[in-house]
Motif scaffolding. Structure first.
Motif, PDB file in Angstrom:
ATOM      1  N   GLY A  50       1.182   2.364   5.821  1.00 53.50           N
ATOM      2  CA  GLY A  50       0.284   2.508   4.680  1.00 53.50           C
ATOM      3  C   GLY A  50       0.306   3.944   4.192  1.00 53.50           C
ATOM      4  O   GLY A  50       0.614   4.870   4.959  1.00 53.50           O
ATOM      5  N   SER A  51      -0.011   4.129   2.899  1.00 52.79           N
ATOM      6  CA  SER A  51      -0.024   5.499   2.408  1.00 52.79           C
ATOM      7  C   SER A  51      -1.193   6.273   3.004  1.00 52.79           C
ATOM      8  O   SER A  51      -1.183   7.499   3.028  1.00 52.79           O
ATOM      9  CB  SER A  51      -0.021   5.563   0.877  1.00 52.79           C
ATOM     10  OG  SER A  51      -1.000   4.738   0.338  1.00 52.79           O
ATOM     11  N   ASN A  52      -2.201   5.563   3.522  1.00 50.46           N
ATOM     12  CA  ASN A  52      -3.261   6.266   4.256  1.00 50.46           C
ATOM     13  C   ASN A  52      -2.663   7.097   5.388  1.00 50.46           C
ATOM     14  O   ASN A  52      -3.043   8.240   5.612  1.00 50.46           O
ATOM     15  CB  ASN A  52      -4.261   5.268   4.860  1.00 50.46           C
ATOM     16  CG  ASN A  52      -5.205   4.699   3.821  1.00 50.46           C
ATOM     17  OD1 ASN A  52      -5.541   5.359   2.862  1.00 50.46           O
ATOM     18  ND2 ASN A  52      -5.615   3.472   4.027  1.00 50.46           N
TER      19      ASN A  52
ATOM     20  N   TYR B 100     -10.473   8.612  -4.510  1.00 52.74           N
ATOM     21  CA  TYR B 100     -10.287   7.661  -3.414  1.00 52.74           C
ATOM     22  C   TYR B 100     -11.112   8.079  -2.191  1.00 52.74           C
ATOM     23  O   TYR B 100     -10.968   9.203  -1.695  1.00 52.74           O
ATOM     24  CB  TYR B 100      -8.792   7.585  -3.089  1.00 52.74           C
ATOM     25  CG  TYR B 100      -8.421   6.626  -1.980  1.00 52.74           C
ATOM     26  CD1 TYR B 100      -9.087   5.420  -1.813  1.00 52.74           C
ATOM     27  CD2 TYR B 100      -7.375   6.928  -1.114  1.00 52.74           C
ATOM     28  CE1 TYR B 100      -8.735   4.547  -0.800  1.00 52.74           C
ATOM     29  CE2 TYR B 100      -7.007   6.062  -0.113  1.00 52.74           C
ATOM     30  CZ  TYR B 100      -7.695   4.869   0.048  1.00 52.74           C
ATOM     31  OH  TYR B 100      -7.344   4.009   1.052  1.00 52.74           O
TER      32      TYR B 100
ATOM     33  N   TYR C 249     -10.023  10.101   1.089  1.00 52.11           N
ATOM     34  CA  TYR C 249      -9.611  11.515   1.158  1.00 52.11           C
ATOM     35  C   TYR C 249     -10.579  12.327   2.021  1.00 52.11           C
ATOM     36  O   TYR C 249     -10.163  13.112   2.872  1.00 52.11           O
ATOM     37  CB  TYR C 249      -9.518  12.134  -0.241  1.00 52.11           C
ATOM     38  CG  TYR C 249      -8.456  11.544  -1.148  1.00 52.11           C
ATOM     39  CD1 TYR C 249      -7.439  10.742  -0.639  1.00 52.11           C
ATOM     40  CD2 TYR C 249      -8.473  11.795  -2.508  1.00 52.11           C
ATOM     41  CE1 TYR C 249      -6.469  10.214  -1.480  1.00 52.11           C
ATOM     42  CE2 TYR C 249      -7.500  11.275  -3.352  1.00 52.11           C
ATOM     43  CZ  TYR C 249      -6.501  10.477  -2.836  1.00 52.11           C
ATOM     44  OH  TYR C 249      -5.558   9.953  -3.671  1.00 52.11           O
TER      45      TYR C 249
ATOM     46  N   CYS D 179      -5.015  12.078  -7.476  1.00 49.72           N
ATOM     47  CA  CYS D 179      -4.827  10.630  -7.468  1.00 49.72           C
ATOM     48  C   CYS D 179      -4.544  10.197  -8.904  1.00 49.72           C
ATOM     49  O   CYS D 179      -5.405  10.326  -9.777  1.00 49.72           O
ATOM     50  CB  CYS D 179      -6.098   9.970  -6.945  1.00 49.72           C
ATOM     51  SG  CYS D 179      -5.895   8.242  -6.538  1.00 49.72           S
TER      52      CYS D 179
ATOM     53  N   ASP E  77      -0.966  11.201  -5.460  1.00 46.41           N
ATOM     54  CA  ASP E  77      -1.072   9.858  -4.884  1.00 46.41           C
ATOM     55  C   ASP E  77      -0.861   8.864  -6.021  1.00 46.41           C
ATOM     56  O   ASP E  77      -1.750   8.636  -6.837  1.00 46.41           O
ATOM     57  CB  ASP E  77      -2.453   9.712  -4.242  1.00 46.41           C
ATOM     58  CG  ASP E  77      -2.681   8.336  -3.613  1.00 46.41           C
ATOM     59  OD1 ASP E  77      -1.852   7.430  -3.845  1.00 46.41           O
ATOM     60  OD2 ASP E  77      -3.684   8.182  -2.900  1.00 46.41           O
TER      61      ASP E  77
ATOM     62  N   ALA F  55      -0.378   5.569  -5.852  1.00 43.40           N
ATOM     63  CA  ALA F  55      -0.461   4.228  -5.257  1.00 43.40           C
ATOM     64  C   ALA F  55      -0.353   3.121  -6.317  1.00 43.40           C
ATOM     65  O   ALA F  55       0.152   2.038  -6.047  1.00 43.40           O
ATOM     66  CB  ALA F  55      -1.773   4.084  -4.481  1.00 43.40           C
ATOM     67  N   TYR F  56      -0.826   3.428  -7.526  1.00 44.07           N
ATOM     68  CA  TYR F  56      -0.889   2.395  -8.570  1.00 44.07           C
ATOM     69  C   TYR F  56       0.096   2.649  -9.716  1.00 44.07           C
ATOM     70  O   TYR F  56      -0.056   2.080 -10.799  1.00 44.07           O
ATOM     71  CB  TYR F  56      -2.322   2.328  -9.132  1.00 44.07           C
ATOM     72  CG  TYR F  56      -3.344   2.010  -8.055  1.00 44.07           C
ATOM     73  CD1 TYR F  56      -3.565   0.695  -7.667  1.00 44.07           C
ATOM     74  CD2 TYR F  56      -4.056   3.015  -7.414  1.00 44.07           C
ATOM     75  CE1 TYR F  56      -4.486   0.390  -6.664  1.00 44.07           C
ATOM     76  CE2 TYR F  56      -4.976   2.720  -6.413  1.00 44.07           C
ATOM     77  CZ  TYR F  56      -5.176   1.408  -6.051  1.00 44.07           C
ATOM     78  OH  TYR F  56      -6.075   1.104  -5.057  1.00 44.07           O
TER      79      TYR F  56
ATOM     80  N   THR G  99       2.923   3.438  -2.371  1.00 37.07           N
ATOM     81  CA  THR G  99       2.645   2.400  -1.381  1.00 37.07           C
ATOM     82  C   THR G  99       3.284   1.081  -1.784  1.00 37.07           C
ATOM     83  O   THR G  99       3.492   0.833  -2.971  1.00 37.07           O
ATOM     84  CB  THR G  99       1.124   2.203  -1.201  1.00 37.07           C
ATOM     85  OG1 THR G  99       0.900   1.232  -0.186  1.00 37.07           O
ATOM     86  CG2 THR G  99       0.445   1.748  -2.481  1.00 37.07           C
TER      87      THR G  99
ATOM     88  N   SER H 163       1.600  -1.532  -0.915  1.00 42.30           N
ATOM     89  CA  SER H 163       0.408  -2.392  -0.800  1.00 42.30           C
ATOM     90  C   SER H 163      -0.028  -3.003  -2.122  1.00 42.30           C
ATOM     91  O   SER H 163      -0.708  -4.025  -2.130  1.00 42.30           O
ATOM     92  CB  SER H 163      -0.772  -1.582  -0.269  1.00 42.30           C
ATOM     93  OG  SER H 163      -0.540  -1.157   1.040  1.00 42.30           O
ATOM     94  N   LYS H 164       0.301  -2.384  -3.238  1.00 44.14           N
ATOM     95  CA  LYS H 164      -0.283  -2.810  -4.513  1.00 44.14           C
ATOM     96  C   LYS H 164       0.735  -3.596  -5.326  1.00 44.14           C
ATOM     97  O   LYS H 164       0.756  -4.813  -5.270  1.00 44.14           O
ATOM     98  CB  LYS H 164      -0.799  -1.580  -5.260  1.00 44.14           C
ATOM     99  CG  LYS H 164      -1.651  -0.645  -4.403  1.00 44.14           C
ATOM    100  CD  LYS H 164      -2.961  -1.283  -3.964  1.00 44.14           C
ATOM    101  CE  LYS H 164      -3.766  -0.323  -3.090  1.00 44.14           C
ATOM    102  NZ  LYS H 164      -5.032  -0.912  -2.651  1.00 44.14           N
TER     103      LYS H 164
ATOM    104  N   ARG I 109       1.506  -3.072   5.759  1.00 43.43           N
ATOM    105  CA  ARG I 109       1.187  -1.650   5.971  1.00 43.43           C
ATOM    106  C   ARG I 109       2.419  -0.759   5.820  1.00 43.43           C
ATOM    107  O   ARG I 109       2.980  -0.267   6.808  1.00 43.43           O
ATOM    108  CB  ARG I 109       0.528  -1.414   7.357  1.00 43.43           C
ATOM    109  CG  ARG I 109      -0.640  -2.304   7.704  1.00 43.43           C
ATOM    110  CD  ARG I 109      -1.750  -2.269   6.670  1.00 43.43           C
ATOM    111  NE  ARG I 109      -2.326  -0.952   6.489  1.00 43.43           N
ATOM    112  CZ  ARG I 109      -2.409  -0.343   5.293  1.00 43.43           C
ATOM    113  NH1 ARG I 109      -1.947  -0.923   4.193  1.00 43.43           N
ATOM    114  NH2 ARG I 109      -2.958   0.837   5.196  1.00 43.43           N
TER     115      ARG I 109
HETATM  116  N1  PMP Z   1      -4.266   5.717  -2.247  1.00 44.72           N
HETATM  117  C1  PMP Z   1      -5.088   5.097  -3.080  1.00 44.72           C
HETATM  118  C2  PMP Z   1      -5.464   5.781  -4.349  1.00 44.72           C
HETATM  119  C3  PMP Z   1      -5.597   3.833  -2.772  1.00 44.72           C
HETATM  120  O1  PMP Z   1      -6.448   3.235  -3.608  1.00 44.72           O
HETATM  121  C4  PMP Z   1      -5.215   3.214  -1.569  1.00 44.72           C
HETATM  122  C5  PMP Z   1      -5.712   1.857  -1.167  1.00 44.72           C
HETATM  123  N2  PMP Z   1      -6.899   1.439  -1.616  1.00 44.72           N
HETATM  124  C6  PMP Z   1      -4.366   3.916  -0.726  1.00 44.72           C
HETATM  125  C7  PMP Z   1      -3.888   5.158  -1.094  1.00 44.72           C
HETATM  126  C8  PMP Z   1      -3.966   3.395   0.611  1.00 44.72           C
HETATM  127  O2  PMP Z   1      -3.192   2.289   0.534  1.00 44.72           O
HETATM  128  P1  PMP Z   1      -2.256   1.828   1.744  1.00 44.72           P
HETATM  129  O3  PMP Z   1      -2.685   2.556   2.974  1.00 44.72           O
HETATM  130  O4  PMP Z   1      -2.476   0.371   1.817  1.00 44.72           O
HETATM  131  O5  PMP Z   1      -0.880   2.211   1.321  1.00 44.72           O
END
Ligand code: PMP
Length: 360
Positions: A91-93, A117, A120, A162, A191, A193-194, A220, A222-223, A231
């Motif tokens: 995951g990017s987390n 987010y 952070y 972000c 970041d 992610a989207y 990521t 994930s999206k 993950r």
């Molecule tokens: N960055 C942002 C801005 C997010 O909204 C999210 C998930 N909600 C993440 C990172 C983490 O996503 P993941 O760990 O699933 O890659």
């Protein structure tokens, strides 16, 4: 009964609350910005086949450098990137945690621009980094002027940008990112992610990487890739920055199963990303209908919409939940956030909201 207070917890974790978006079993879950479309069946079969091949070799540790995955991620991102520019984690987390482990920590600071987010500040606390919640302009926009003034004032070791921003949906333009980079000697993480949900023609901060070794772009699966359960997050940067992350990761942090699944998914990028256009359409539909209902949706480049004009967010959240629709109260007064779902999920949300809204 023993409580946390009885344990010799680090002082800076006392009173902290863990990340806790509700995980409820409801018909329409639009609360954590997932891609609500299931993985295409043909791709799922291929992923299973790749995992099956891997299982027999699980007696050995996985490829510590996850080379196959990094090559595929580089190919997906383009921009002249190679495997050397790529990093990945659970995951990017976890990617962001690696960045803070390498570049922040006790006595160091992380600047972000709130509201942003929620992880952070938690990631900062987990690594004993001081979190600085910077301010935005009106409408949650971030101009170069506003950002640079705060970077100069706080001189942070790390800046998290972000873009598009969660929970507001607001993008940050490339001129602002470049100006922030020039104003700091620290590390600047964008970041993204989207990113895949941005309108056509929107340029990624990946295009700023050449000549900027302190710039790191986090992404990521994930999206847009509909792969949240697997993950897999990743990052693109100068190879020297990748070397820094190698110092802090746990050996073999990406399991052979994760690597196999992600590689297989990336071999089907077009099919995995096929629903992104549909999701963007549902997002635009939400924005349009919210306005008709008298709410104030904010500008979004993401797969979710933050909307204001909600008299009692908790009451509306609860009324929707009673109808089987879970959205998110992100704690901004008068606001709620909803993720764009499939067409039928989005319809269910909009119809329930219309019925509940006295403004229409
Ligand atoms: N960055 C942002 C801005 C997010 O909204 C999210 C998930 N909600 C993440 C990172 C983490 O996503 P993941 O760990 O699933 O890659």
């Amino acid at each position: 009964m023993t409580t946390l207070d009885d344990l010799p917890l680090r002082d800076n974790l006392r009173g902290q609350v863990p990340y806790g978006a509700p995980q409820l079993n409801v018909p329409v879950a639009l609360n954590v910005n997932e891609n609500t479309h299931r993985i295409p069946e043909a791709v799922a079969h291929d992923i299973v086949a790749r995992i099956a091949e891997t299982v027999i070799g699980l007696n050995r540790y996985p490829d510590r450098e996850f080379s196959g995955l990094r090559e595929r991620l580089a190919r997906y991102l383009g921009h002249g990137l190679t495997a050397e520019n790529l990093w990945a984690a659970n995951g990017s987390n976890e990617v962001l945690q690696h960045v803070l482990s390498a570049f922040a920590g006790p006595g160091r600071t992380l600047l972000g621009f709130a509201p942003t987010y929620s992880m952070y500040s938690l990631l900062a606390a987990g690594g004993d980094t001081t979190w600085i919640p910077g301010l935005r302009d009106d409408e949650y926009e971030l101009s170069a002027e506003t950002a640079v003034a705060q970077v100069r004032e706080h001189q942070p070791n790390v800046v998290f940008l972000c873009s598009p921003n969660n929970p507001t949906g607001t993008p940050i333009n490339l001129e602002t990112i470049a100006a922030i980079y020039d104003a700091t000697d620290g590390v600047v993480v964008v970041d993204e992610a989207y990113a895949e949900f941005a309108p056509d023609g929107t340029e990624s901060a990946l295009s700023l990487l050449p000549g900027r070794p302190r710039l790191l772009i986090s992404r990521t699966m994930s999206k847009a890739f509909a792969f949240a359960g697997a993950r897999v997050g990743y990052l693109a940067a100068d190879p020297a920055a990748i070397d820094a992350l190698r110092l802090v990761r746990l050996p073999y942090h990406l399991s052979a199963l994760t690597q196999a699944a992600a590689e297989a998914a990336l071999d089907h990028t077009d099919e995995m990303l096929a629903m992104v256009d549909d999701i963007r359409g549902q997002r635009d539909r939400i924005v349009a209908r919210l306005s008709e209902l008298g709410y104030t949706p904010h500008r979004t480049h993401s797969n979710f919409v933050l909307f204001g004009g909600v008299e009692d967010p908790q009451a509306l959240f609860t009324a929707l939940l009673e109808r089987g629709i879970l959205i998110r109260d992100v704690g901004i007064p008068g606001h709620l956030r909803v993720s764009a779902g499939t067409e039928s999920e989005t319809t269910a949300f909009l119809e329930a909201l219309s019925a509940l809204s006295s403004k229409a």
